[in-house]
Motif scaffolding. Structure first.
Motif, mmCIF file in Angstrom:
data_model
loop_
_atom_site.group_PDB
_atom_site.id
_atom_site.type_symbol
_atom_site.label_atom_id
_atom_site.label_comp_id
_atom_site.label_asym_id
_atom_site.label_seq_id
_atom_site.Cartn_x
_atom_site.Cartn_y
_atom_site.Cartn_z
ATOM 1 N N ARG A 120 0.841 -1.203 0.000
ATOM 2 C CA ARG A 120 0.000 0.000 0.000
ATOM 3 C C ARG A 120 0.875 1.251 0.000
ATOM 4 O O ARG A 120 0.527 2.264 -0.620
ATOM 5 N N ALA A 121 1.996 1.180 0.698
ATOM 6 C CA ALA A 121 2.890 2.334 0.754
ATOM 7 C C ALA A 121 3.511 2.611 -0.611
ATOM 8 O O ALA A 121 3.532 3.762 -1.064
ATOM 9 N N TRP A 122 3.983 1.587 -1.299
ATOM 10 C CA TRP A 122 4.588 1.893 -2.599
ATOM 11 C C TRP A 122 3.540 2.221 -3.646
ATOM 12 O O TRP A 122 3.804 2.965 -4.581
ATOM 13 N N ASP A 123 2.305 1.700 -3.465
ATOM 14 C CA ASP A 123 1.213 2.127 -4.351
ATOM 15 C C ASP A 123 0.911 3.611 -4.172
ATOM 16 O O ASP A 123 0.461 4.284 -5.105
ATOM 17 N N ALA A 124 1.169 4.114 -2.949
ATOM 18 C CA ALA A 124 0.940 5.538 -2.655
ATOM 19 C C ALA A 124 2.107 6.409 -3.114
ATOM 20 O O ALA A 124 2.038 7.634 -3.001
#
Length: 317
Positions: A120-124
């Motif tokens: 989720r962090a790298w998607d953000a």
């Protein structure tokens, strides 16, 4: 006028719809009722604390540790001042998203985080992560271009981890020190020397020398920092980064010491300073938040600050 917002997140972030925004003086309780607590955050004071710490560590790229207090006005102020951020949870990342903080200036420092959270962090848009287990490197196979990791491992294990990362095609940006908050100067200097040796060993083993060193949690969780401690840390860091050939960017997360002296809880005629955790508790319970700045102060009970000895860093001591 001051601005009051009601928060609804465990991080103290504003409601995503921006509800309950109001201007005017701090509200008083209805006749006969118990006074409603109000959390007053002095943005100018927080910004000044942050700048003081950055100036005291001129060779360090300072980031604000979001878990200290994640009110959106506070985060937006730090972002406008050029700060990067450090997060350790989805909630902290969401708080930064709401103020349009640059995800490329965010360090995801949650060691042991499940792979779904890192995804989720790298998607953000986050591209820098702390890893404290060599097996966690496997999670980053197939991560977006530009993703890199900081190894929070003992130096003797970091070289093997860097080799493994190279095999997997994962870029190692550098090391993240395992220094605890309040570590003595001798321990800091020793760990910095070991990190320098590990960088040389990693370069010999992989053909690529890491270019970043994160100071870890040494400043992130401190509610107060003595000037002598900061000066000693600055000398230790300077001894590491001063040679032009070293070519390393040193980063540090600053948290509670930035905001610890900037928060007041107002209830009726009572006013008292509060640590960030207490303030977050009030905010999560629905207390209103009044943001004050020098150019927006209005005469109200929220602006009468009680006397208190300074506990956080300032160049004046």
């Amino acid at each position: 006028m001051s601005t009051a917002t009601r928060a609804a997140d465990p991080t103290g972030a504003a409601d995503p719809d921006g509800t309950a925004v109001r201007t005017g003086p701090v509200p008083r309780a209805a006749a006969g009722g118990a006074p409603s607590p109000v959390v007053v955050i002095d943005l100018d004071r927080a910004a000044r604390r942050f700048r003081e710490l950055r100036e005291a560590l001129p060779w360090v790229d300072a980031r604000y540790e979001v878990t200290a207090l994640a009110h959106p006005r506070l985060l937006a102020g730090f972002a406008a001042d050029g700060s990067g951020f450090s997060v350790a949870s989805d909630a902290g990342l969401e708080a930064l998203r709401r103020v349009d903080a640059d995800p490329r200036r965010v360090l995801h420092a949650a060691t042991g985080a499940p792979w779904q959270e890192r995804r989720r962090a790298w998607d953000a848009g986050v591209r820098l992560f702390v890893v404290d287990d060599v097996h966690a490197l496997d999670v980053f196979v197939g991560a977006p271009a530009g993703t890199a990791v900081l190894l929070r491992l003992p130096p003797e294990h970091a070289v093997a981890a860097a080799r493994h990362a190279q095999i997997l095609g994962i870029r190692v940006a550098g090391l993240s020190l395992r220094l605890p908050a309040g570590a003595p100067a001798a321990r800091i200097a020793a760990d910095l020397r070991e990190a320098g040796a590990a960088y040389t060993a990693i370069a010999a083993a992989t053909g690529s020398r890491p270019g970043m060193l994160d100071l870890g949690e040494i400043l992130a969780t401190r509610a107060s920092v003595r000037p002598a401690e900061v000066a000693e840390l600055a000398r230790s860091v300077r001894s590491l980064v001063a040679p032009a050939t070293f070519g390393t960017v040193v980063t540090a997360s600053l948290g509670r010491a930035v905001v610890a002296d900037c928060i007041t809880i107002v209830s009726g005629a009572d006013e008292r300073y509060a640590d960030p955790a207490t303030a977050s508790g009030y905010i999560d319970a629905g207390a209103e938040v009044v943001i004050v700045r020098a150019r927006t102060r209005t005469p109200s009970r929220a602006q009468r600050r009680p006397a208190r000895a300074r506990t956080t860093w300032s160049p004046a001591g």
